[in-house]
Design a protein around this motif. Structure first.
Motif, short mmCIF file in Angstrom:
data_model
loop_
_atom_site.label_atom_id
_atom_site.label_comp_id
_atom_site.label_asym_id
_atom_site.label_seq_id
_atom_site.Cartn_x
_atom_site.Cartn_y
_atom_site.Cartn_z
N ASN A 136 63.37 8.30 -59.41
CA ASN A 136 63.62 9.61 -58.80
C ASN A 136 62.95 9.71 -57.43
OD1 ASN A 136 65.17 10.65 -60.84
ND2 ASN A 136 63.40 11.50 -61.95
N ARG A 137 61.68 9.34 -57.37
CA ARG A 137 60.97 9.38 -56.09
C ARG A 137 59.77 8.45 -56.10
NH1 ARG A 137 57.49 14.86 -55.56
NH2 ARG A 137 56.82 13.62 -53.77
N ARG A 138 59.33 8.14 -54.89
CA ARG A 138 58.21 7.25 -54.68
C ARG A 138 57.02 8.04 -54.13
NH1 ARG A 138 60.87 2.11 -54.35
NH2 ARG A 138 62.86 2.93 -53.62
N PHE A 139 55.82 7.76 -54.55
CA PHE A 139 54.63 8.39 -53.96
C PHE A 139 53.93 7.37 -53.09
CE2 PHE A 139 55.46 10.80 -57.82
CZ PHE A 139 55.43 12.10 -57.33
N GLU A 140 53.91 7.69 -51.80
CA GLU A 140 53.36 6.71 -50.85
C GLU A 140 51.87 6.47 -51.04
OE1 GLU A 140 53.83 6.31 -46.69
OE2 GLU A 140 55.85 7.17 -46.72
N PHE A 141 51.16 7.54 -51.44
CA PHE A 141 49.71 7.45 -51.49
C PHE A 141 49.20 6.27 -52.31
CE2 PHE A 141 45.59 8.58 -53.43
CZ PHE A 141 44.83 8.57 -52.27
N ASP A 142 49.70 6.15 -53.56
CA ASP A 142 49.22 5.07 -54.41
C ASP A 142 50.33 4.11 -54.86
OD1 ASP A 142 50.61 6.70 -56.08
OD2 ASP A 142 49.04 6.90 -57.60
N GLY A 143 51.52 4.31 -54.29
CA GLY A 143 52.61 3.40 -54.63
C GLY A 143 53.22 3.65 -55.99
N SER A 144 52.84 4.75 -56.65
CA SER A 144 53.42 5.04 -57.96
C SER A 144 54.85 5.55 -57.81
CB SER A 144 52.55 6.05 -58.71
OG SER A 144 52.51 7.27 -57.99
N VAL A 145 55.61 5.50 -58.89
CA VAL A 145 57.01 5.94 -58.84
C VAL A 145 57.31 6.87 -60.01
CG1 VAL A 145 57.95 3.95 -57.61
CG2 VAL A 145 57.71 3.87 -60.11
N GLU A 146 58.13 7.91 -59.72
CA GLU A 146 58.60 8.75 -60.82
C GLU A 146 59.93 8.19 -61.29
OE1 GLU A 146 58.71 13.49 -61.24
OE2 GLU A 146 60.59 12.64 -60.50
N VAL A 147 60.02 7.89 -62.58
CA VAL A 147 61.27 7.31 -63.08
C VAL A 147 61.86 8.17 -64.19
CG1 VAL A 147 60.65 4.93 -62.54
CG2 VAL A 147 60.00 5.91 -64.75
N LYS A 148 63.20 8.12 -64.25
CA LYS A 148 63.91 8.75 -65.37
C LYS A 148 64.27 7.60 -66.31
CE LYS A 148 66.36 11.70 -67.80
NZ LYS A 148 65.97 11.12 -69.11
N ILE A 149 63.67 7.63 -67.49
CA ILE A 149 63.96 6.60 -68.47
C ILE A 149 64.92 7.18 -69.48
CG2 ILE A 149 62.96 5.09 -70.22
CD1 ILE A 149 60.26 5.52 -68.67
N ASP A 150 65.96 6.41 -69.78
CA ASP A 150 66.99 6.78 -70.74
C ASP A 150 66.42 7.58 -71.91
OD1 ASP A 150 69.66 6.68 -71.39
OD2 ASP A 150 69.36 5.04 -72.82
N LYS A 151 66.92 8.80 -72.09
CA LYS A 151 66.55 9.65 -73.24
C LYS A 151 65.07 10.05 -73.28
CE LYS A 151 70.34 7.86 -75.85
NZ LYS A 151 70.78 6.57 -76.34
N MET A 152 64.40 9.99 -72.14
CA MET A 152 62.99 10.37 -72.11
C MET A 152 62.80 11.34 -70.94
SD MET A 152 61.02 8.66 -74.33
CE MET A 152 59.40 8.35 -73.62
N PRO A 153 61.77 12.21 -71.03
CA PRO A 153 61.47 13.06 -69.87
C PRO A 153 60.99 12.17 -68.71
CG PRO A 153 59.77 13.25 -71.55
CD PRO A 153 60.86 12.42 -72.14
N ASP A 154 61.07 12.74 -67.48
CA ASP A 154 60.58 11.99 -66.32
C ASP A 154 59.15 11.53 -66.55
OD1 ASP A 154 62.96 12.48 -65.17
OD2 ASP A 154 62.24 13.94 -63.69
N ALA A 155 58.85 10.34 -66.02
CA ALA A 155 57.49 9.81 -66.18
C ALA A 155 57.07 9.16 -64.88
CB ALA A 155 57.44 8.80 -67.31
N ILE A 156 55.75 9.10 -64.68
CA ILE A 156 55.24 8.42 -63.49
C ILE A 156 54.59 7.11 -63.89
CG2 ILE A 156 53.55 8.54 -61.62
CD1 ILE A 156 54.19 11.40 -61.25
N LEU A 157 55.06 6.05 -63.24
CA LEU A 157 54.50 4.74 -63.51
C LEU A 157 53.62 4.32 -62.34
CD1 LEU A 157 57.66 2.80 -64.84
CD2 LEU A 157 55.89 3.97 -66.17
#
Ligand SMILES: [Mn+2]
Ligand SMILES: [Mn+2]
Ligand SMILES: [Mn+2]
Ligand SMILES: [Mn+2]
Lengths: 218, 218
Positions: free
Chosen positions: A185-206
């Motif tokens: 969904n989006r990238r966070f520049e500060f720490d390089g983390s990413v928000e992802v939409k995983i099949d059948k799961m709520p959005d999560a940040i990796l």
DNA sequence: AATAATTTTTAGATTTGTCTAAATTTATTT
DNA sequence: AAATAAATTTAGACAAATCTAAAAATTATT
């Protein structure tokens, strides 16, 4: 040719290290097989006599053609057994590595070829790693690091690089496994983390560290 | 407790020898594990320290309770793997012993219990030998030696005692395997051979030596 | 270029499982 | 009950795989 469990573990480790490092060193290999550098030197001499490695003291060592062939046979066994454990015995994919570490040393070629047939000649193991066929050939997949995926573009998880229990536990929590569909969904520049939409799961940040260990096909 | 492949092979052999001989001797065990008597003595001392055998030098040795439990675990693994090889990988029953000899040393208990479930908890291996359950208990079968069967009485082959390749090849020729139905037409006193009618086969004569290795249920 | 730090190899021990040859114990004959 | 034979154990050696400590070679730093 039949080799000891130790010899096979060294050979396999050299193969894996060669795939990542331009130069495999004595210390690196010692760490990989959980031993001391002095023991590695001893073994290298032994493997040289058996024509499995080219060895130039103080300089370098690499697998010979025979060594590479042997490595691929062990890796084939390891991954076929992992596939068996997950797909026939219902093990979780983070429980199988240790057991396959033993099973890969069972010597019968006939056994492994029949197992291959029984499993319908799988091309990838439960972690997404390609399984060499009886000639040592592996399927190649065009895959990208999750971190490099274009935004909002659906992709399918194909490989987990770090296969430690810690990593696999975490992925189980996010319900990510080989074949899982996801998109960034989006990238966070500060720490390089990413928000992802995983099949059948709520959005999560990796975290960047996690995302870098996940590879996908599009 | 985890034991070495050698230790496990000794333990298993002692168990099998104890089932047949009232006294297991150093020489007998040496032959069974394909080594020399002196090596057996060495190993007996080691197994005594690990409380797997009671050992009285020059006198006798027997498995302790822990030793027996260990033996049954190894035999369970051996026979379950044999069953897997024959019933899932389509091996012939005379090809599996050697491979199971290696597989029986894979340490994971979880693996063997899942394998047991996958195979639907078989009670007998491909040679008719009973498979110990996870508690070490084995099914008991009322079986008679083929040689003692009443005339014309139909019976079912349940166990082959001699499992050498020579014997198994011969049985394959006669199309005799576990479960085969047969009856004795007549006995020849001169050499103890028997004429048998084997299911779907013409009458055949089995030597006393062969018949004595076949057990049946009625 | 000399010195210091790091890596790698050698030397010498240790553990496991094996062997042969000799000594000891037990069993069998005379 | 001796003597002889057979079985078993001990003694000493060896190969495989490992270790620690010291020596040698390579690489990095001053
Ligand atoms: Mn391994
Ligand atoms: Mn894997
Ligand atoms: Mn075995
Ligand atoms: Mn069997």
């Amino acid at each position: 040719m039949n080799f000891s469990v130790s010899e096979e573990n060294y050979i396999k480790s050299i193969y894996h290290l060669q795939a990542v490092h331009q130069q495999v060193t004595t210390t690196l290999l010692a760490e990989a097989v959980q031993t001391k550098a002095a023991s590695v030197t001893d073994m290298l001499k032994k493997l040289q006599v058996k024509k499995l490695v080219h060895y130039k003291p103080y300089k370098s060592f690499t697998l010979t053609e025979a060594g590479t062939k042997t490595a691929l046979e062990i890796i084939r066994k390891h991954r076929l057994w992992e596939y068996f454990l997950v797909n026939k015995l219902q093990f979780e994919w983070n429980e199988v590595h240790e057991i396959a570490e033993e099973l890969e040393h069972i010597s019968s070629r006939e056994l492994i070829n029949r197992l291959d047939g029984f499993l319908d000649h799988p091309a990838f193991d439960p972690h997404g790693d390609p399984i060499p066929n009886s000639k040592g050939k592996m399927a190649e997949l065009k895959q990208n690091n999750l971190i490099d995926l274009p935004l909002k573009k659906m992709a399918s998880v194909s490989l987990i690089k770090d296969q430690s229990n810690a990593m696999l536990d975490l992925l189980k929590h996010y319900k990510i496994s080989i074949g899982t569909k996801l998109k960034i969904n989006r990238r966070f520049e500060f720490d390089g983390s990413v928000e992802v939409k995983i099949d059948k799961m709520p959005d999560a940040i990796l975290s960047k560290q996690v995302a870098q260990n996940i590879y996908c096909t599009q």
